[in-house]
Each structure stands twice: as structure tokens, then as C-alpha cells.
Design an enzyme around this catalytic site. Structure first.
Site, PDB file in Angstrom:
ATOM      1  N   ARG A  54      68.431  74.751   9.611  1.00 45.86           N
ATOM      2  CA  ARG A  54      67.389  73.974   8.951  1.00 45.86           C
ATOM      3  C   ARG A  54      66.057  74.660   9.243  1.00 45.86           C
ATOM      4  NH1 ARG A  54      65.097  73.831  13.066  1.00 45.86           N
ATOM      5  NH2 ARG A  54      63.656  72.374  12.128  1.00 45.86           N
ATOM      6  N   GLY A  55      64.982  74.097   8.646  1.00 43.92           N
ATOM      7  CA  GLY A  55      63.692  74.790   8.734  1.00 43.92           C
ATOM      8  C   GLY A  55      63.544  75.676   7.514  1.00 43.92           C
ATOM      9  N   ARG A  97      69.206  71.285  -0.702  1.00 40.27           N
ATOM     10  CA  ARG A  97      68.056  70.525  -0.160  1.00 40.27           C
ATOM     11  C   ARG A  97      66.855  70.767  -1.086  1.00 40.27           C
ATOM     12  NH1 ARG A  97      66.893  70.685   6.084  1.00 40.27           N
ATOM     13  NH2 ARG A  97      65.977  68.678   5.543  1.00 40.27           N
ATOM     14  N   GLN A 210      64.493  66.710  15.810  1.00 39.46           N
ATOM     15  CA  GLN A 210      64.365  68.180  15.902  1.00 39.46           C
ATOM     16  C   GLN A 210      63.415  68.587  17.025  1.00 39.46           C
ATOM     17  OE1 GLN A 210      64.271  66.422  13.061  1.00 39.46           O
ATOM     18  NE2 GLN A 210      64.967  67.603  11.304  1.00 39.46           N
ATOM     19  N   ASP A 251      57.275  72.844   4.782  1.00 41.93           N
ATOM     20  CA  ASP A 251      58.413  73.187   3.916  1.00 41.93           C
ATOM     21  C   ASP A 251      57.967  73.621   2.528  1.00 41.93           C
ATOM     22  OD1 ASP A 251      59.492  71.285   6.056  1.00 41.93           O
ATOM     23  OD2 ASP A 251      61.229  72.327   5.227  1.00 41.93           O
ATOM     24  N   ASN A 261      55.603  68.480   4.976  1.00 43.22           N
ATOM     25  CA  ASN A 261      56.296  68.815   6.234  1.00 43.22           C
ATOM     26  C   ASN A 261      57.081  67.581   6.678  1.00 43.22           C
ATOM     27  OD1 ASN A 261      56.924  70.693   8.344  1.00 43.22           O
ATOM     28  ND2 ASN A 261      55.633  69.490   9.701  1.00 43.22           N
TER      29      ASN A 261
HETATM   30  O1  MRU Z   1      64.595  68.812   7.994  1.00 48.36           O
HETATM   31  P1  MRU Z   1      64.247  70.110   8.663  1.00 48.36           P
HETATM   32  O2  MRU Z   1      64.629  70.157  10.096  1.00 48.36           O
HETATM   33  O3  MRU Z   1      64.751  71.296   7.875  1.00 48.36           O
HETATM   34  O4  MRU Z   1      62.655  70.155   8.588  1.00 48.36           O
HETATM   35  C1  MRU Z   1      61.984  71.245   9.140  1.00 48.36           C
HETATM   36  C2  MRU Z   1      60.507  71.073   9.126  1.00 48.36           C
HETATM   37  O5  MRU Z   1      59.989  70.077   8.669  1.00 48.36           O
HETATM   38  C3  MRU Z   1      59.697  72.209   9.663  1.00 48.36           C
HETATM   39  O6  MRU Z   1      58.501  71.741  10.190  1.00 48.36           O
HETATM   40  C4  MRU Z   1      59.370  73.156   8.501  1.00 48.36           C
HETATM   41  O7  MRU Z   1      60.538  73.590   7.875  1.00 48.36           O
HETATM   42  C5  MRU Z   1      58.602  74.309   8.945  1.00 48.36           C
HETATM   43  S1  MRU Z   1      59.676  75.472   9.678  1.00 48.36           S
HETATM   44  C6  MRU Z   1      58.964  76.770  10.287  1.00 48.36           C
END
Ligand code: MRU
Length: 370
Positions: A54-55, A97, A210, A251, A261
Site C-alpha cells: 500500500r502507499g 484502488r 498504518q 495519494d 491523503n
Molecule cells: O491506504 P494506504 O495505506 O495505501 O494509504 C497510504 C497513504 O495515505 C499515504 O500517506 C500516501 O500513500 C502517501 S505514501 C508515500
């Protein structure tokens, strides 16, 4: 970055087996370090959808390697059939996603690279080369975010006369969310490595935690002092002068500077504004949506209610899930929110730091001017 002293990225080709991609299955962290093999495109799609990875930057890199896996198994009868299978694979991966724009960006980058190549085996090789290039470029972009962002921390450190700089972050925008270094964490690691004292407030980041699970783990692995706090603590800390700056990832950021985000980021930005705390967003340019002007149009992922209703943790040495809410209570799970540009002090990118507005962003990326 290092895990128990050994350098890792979050995604790589299996040594000695170029038909297998390996990832860190982040569902098991911080309690177990598990590496997963991906051999088919569907496994890469599942890894993104079910958040083994993820991220935003890592979602993009995994999708790119997913297209390479699709190319390995696509029909060889004709180039048209191969191309059709690749298009279908891209659509399948894209549906995993909705919020992180890096996903579409990476898929389009691989498909565009294939267009310029004749012959099926040459296309397979091009898919691999492009996926590896995307991973390398994202790692380098994050390293440069650290190079540019560290000055923001150094400036505060000088004003504090050697007292630790307190940085609050939300979710995991660390190396686990990227290919290496992280976005929000890149300046933090750069400062720590340069001997500047830093301390990170880590928002737990319900519902998937997270922050508590991943950011705390990776900061700990690198020896960065940190404290995990419940999601609602940030405002209190800011009111008491215990936060010098906020750095988060994103994101999807519109070319006008609105920032999507992890859910809860907006509330931290509001609290930061009310308390004159600097609020920075760190991102590689692959996270900028060059088509979208208004952040309110960013698609916001809604995930299953079970993630809100349950919480996972270590019970008798095993990761278990327990029910938190009344079994029958409905729950809503909005995964992201949008922080309007006027609440963002600056964006930290691989090309430098700019105001969160169209002029600032296009000033760093003039080739995107229409
Ligand atoms: O749902 P996730 O864990 O994929 O969300 C991740 C985030 O919101 C991070 O802050 C974002 O992707 C920035 S990653 C460098």
C-alpha cells in the site's frame, strides 16, 4: 532502508528467478517480516486491493510489475491478442484502488513503453525494463525529497538550539509506502542521518493503523526516536507547542495543490492552521494529477465496514482480529480525505519545494504547462 541491518526495497525481482516478483507482505508487520512471491498478474492485483502492499508510490510500482507478470503469461498467438490481454490486465489492475493516481500513471507508463516496441518477446522485456525503471525512479524521487526537505528541519533545529525537532506524521508515508526512503519520512531520515535531533509523533491511523504498525516499525528499525499517539491527540500536542511541523504524504494532489491523503489528514491540517504549525506535504511528481483542478473531484475509496468494526493485534504470539463495535452496528469506512491547498504551507517534491498552488507546481514542472 535496512531491516535488521540488511538493506531492502519494498518490491524487487526474485534473485535467480526473473519470472517472480517479491514484495514485503505488510499485513504481518510489525509482528512478522514476511516476503511474498508474485508470479501472476492476479496476485499483484490482490496484493494491491487487499493491502499486502500500500502507499501511493508502491501501489504504482506493484501495478507496473503486475503488467510485466501479465506479459509473461499473455497469449503468444498474435501481437493483437497479446496487446488485448495487456489492455485487459491494465484494466484489472486499475480497478484495485481508486484514489492513488500513481496506479494509473504507472500502468500508462508501461503501456506507452510497449507501444513503441515490435515483437512479443521484445514487449515482455520492455515491460520488465519499464517496471524496474519506475521502481528506480520512485526511489530516486524519494531520496531527492529528503535532500530538499531536510533544510526545513535544519532551520527549526537551529532555532531550537539543539532541542529535538518534533514532527507529526499521519498514516505511513515511509519507505514501506514507497520503493525506498519514503516521502514524508525522507527528510526525517536525512535529518536523523545528519545528526539533527528529531522526534516523530506517529498518528496510529485507524482503521488500519498504518502509523502504529508500519511507521513506528520502520522508524524504530532506523533508530529514529518516535512516539505513537491515538489519532485525536495531534490537536492537543499542537496547542501545547509540542509539534514543530507536520509532514504527510499524499495519494493524489491536484495541479492546483489540493491534497488527498489518508483519512484524518484534513483534521490535522485544520489543527495546524489554528496553532500556526507548519504543514508540509511530501510527494513525487507521479502523485500529481495533471488533469484535475478541484480536489473535491478526487475519487475517495470506501473500504469494507469490517476494517472499522474490528482491530488486529498480537494475541498469544498470533495475529488475531477482535470485534470492537456492537456486532450489528453499521460502520462507514472512508479511506481518504482532501486537504484544500490553502491549508498546506508547501509541497516537497523531487525537484524542490513549492507553494501548494498552480503557479508553484508548474514553476517546478514547466513541461506540464498546457
Ligand atoms: O491506504 P494506504 O495505506 O495505501 O494509504 C497510504 C497513504 O495515505 C499515504 O500517506 C500516501 O500513500 C502517501 S505514501 C508515500
Amino acid at each position: 532502508m535496512k531491516v535488521n541491518g540488511q538493506p531492502y526495497r519494498t518490491i524487487w525481482l526474485k534473485p535467480g528467478n526473473p519470472k517472480t516478483v517479491q514484495i514485503i507482505d505488510q499485513r504481518h508487520l510489525p509482528h512478522a517480516f514476511v516476503i511474498e512471491d508474485l508470479t501472476h498478474m492476479e496476485e499483484a492485483a490482490t496484493a494491491i486491493k487487499d493491502m499486502h502492499v500500500r502507499g501511493a508510490p508502491l501501489i504504482g510500482a506493484t501495478a507496473a510489475f503486475g503488467l510485466y507478470l501479465a506479459a509473461l503469461h499473455a497469449p503468444r498467438g498474435s501481437e493483437a491478442a497479446f496487446n488485448q490481454a495487456m489492455q485487459a490486465a491494465a484494466e484489472h489492475l486499475h480497478a484495485t484502488r481508486p484514489t492513488a493516481i500513481n496506479l494509473a500513471w504507472a500502468l500508462n507508463t508501461v503501456l506507452a513503453a510497449l507501444e513503441g516496441v515490435a515483437g512479443i518477446e521484445a514487449k515482455v522485456a520492455a515491460a520488465l525494463k519499464t517496471a524496474e525503471q519506475i521502481a528506480d525512479d520512485e526511489a530516486e524521487a524519494c531520496r531527492m525529497i529528503g535532500v530538499h526537505g531536510v533544510g526545513l528541519i535544519t532551520r527549526i533545529a537551529k532555532l531550537k538550539g539543539g532541542q529535538p525537532v518534533n514532527i507529526l506524521t499521519h498514516c505511513n508515508a515511509g519507505w514501506l509506502a514507497c520503493v525506498d526512503y519514503g516521502t514524508a519520512t525522507a527528510p526525517v531520515y536525512a535529518a536523523h542521518d545528519a545528526g539533527i535531533p528529531v522526534h516523530v509523533w506517529v498518528d496510529e491511523t485507524r482503521p488500519r493503523n498504518q502509523g502504529a504498525r508500519l511507521t513506528a516499525w520502520e522508524l524504530g528499525q532506523h533508530g529514529v526516536p518516535h512516539t505513537v499517539v491515538a489519532d485525536n491527540v495531534g490537536g492537543h500536542l499542537m496547542q501545547h507547542g509540542m509539534v514543530d511541523m507536520v509532514i504527510v504524504g499524499t495519494d493524489r494532489t491536484t495541479y492546483t495543490g489540493d491534497v488527498a491523503n489518508k483519512i484524518g489528514t484534513y483534521l490535522k491540517a485544520l489543527a495546524a492552521k489554528d496553532n500556526d504549525v507548519l504543514f508540509y506535504v511530501a510527494l513525487p511528481s507521479s502523485t500529481i494529477d495533471w488533469e484535475l483542478r478541484d480536489g473535491m473531484e478526487i475519487p475517495i475509496e470506501q473500504r469494507g465496514a469490517e476494517e472499522v468494526k474490528h482491530i488486529q493485534g498480537l494475541v498469544d504470539g498470533e495475529i488475531k482480529s477482535v470485534l470492537l463495535t456492537p456486532a450489528d452496528s453499521p460502520a462507514a469506512n472512508y479511506a481518504f480525505d482532501v486537504t484544500p491547498s490553502h491549508l498546506v504551507d508547501a509541497l516537497i517534491t523531487e525537484r524542490g519545494i513549492c507553494p501548494a498552488n498552480e503557479e508553484g507546481i508548474l514553476g517546478l514542472f514547466p513541461e506540464k504547462k498546457k
